[in-house]
Design a protein around this motif. Structure first.
Motif: not given
Ligand SMILES: Nc1ncnc2c1ncn2[C@@H]1O[C@H](COP(=O)(O)OP(=O)(O)O)[C@@H](O)[C@H]1O
Ligand SMILES: [Mg+2]
Length: 144
Positions: A68-69, A137-141, A118
């Motif tokens: 996630p991050a 946060d990596r979000r949707s990489d 973040d």
């Protein structure tokens, strides 16, 4: 999940930026987006410079890459920050003259670091040490 720890030596200005360069490559090698590598690089650079300039015995930078991050922790064992609020004020710096002459000490490091994250936490006890956590946060990489 993968974690890397780097030691940063007090006063070692000549190697300032080494850890942030390494971290950026590690992130890019793992396929994380340029944007995340760039933000982590800036946050780590500010963290490592503060260890070099202010921490009596240097300190450590730990980077954890999780789904996630990306989490960055910067830690040292003193001298600590008497007034964290003030240290976070743009332009506030206690950098010594020799550091100013090298172009450091604009008093924007912690602010800059916080702006890349973040989530940002800083805990410091005067006479004890400082601990900073910066989460990106990596979000949707794509390398998710
Ligand atoms: N790890 C640390 N230990 C002790 N003091 C610190 C540490 N990091 C930052 N500080 C204090 O906070 C101030 C502001 O830091 P920063 O925003 O990075 O700006 P600058 O490094 O340009 O002074 C520093 O001048 C110093 O007084
Ligand atoms: Mg700084």
């Amino acid at each position: 999940m993968e974690s890397f720890t780097y030691c940063v030596r007090a006063g070692d200005v000549a190697h300032g930026g080494d850890v942030s360069s390494r971290v950026k490559s590690e992130l890019k090698n793992r396929g994380l987006p340029e944007e995340i590598a760039r933000r982590a690089g800036i946050a780590v650079f500010e963290g490592e410079m503060n260890l070099i300039l202010y921490a009596d015995q240097g300190g450590t930078v730990q980077v954890t890459i999780a789904p996630p991050a990306v989490e960055i922790e910067v830690e040292d064992e003193g001298p600590g920050i008497a007034d964290v609020e003030r240290a976070l004020t743009p332009g506030y710096s206690t950098a010594p003259d020799w550091a100013l002459e090298l172009g450091f000490g604009a008093g924007m490091g912690l602010v800059n670091m916080r702006n890349q994250c973040d989530r940002f936490e800083i805990h410091s006890r005067f006479g004890v040490g400082t601990w900073i956590r910066c989460v990106i946060d990596r979000r949707s990489d794509a390398a998710g």
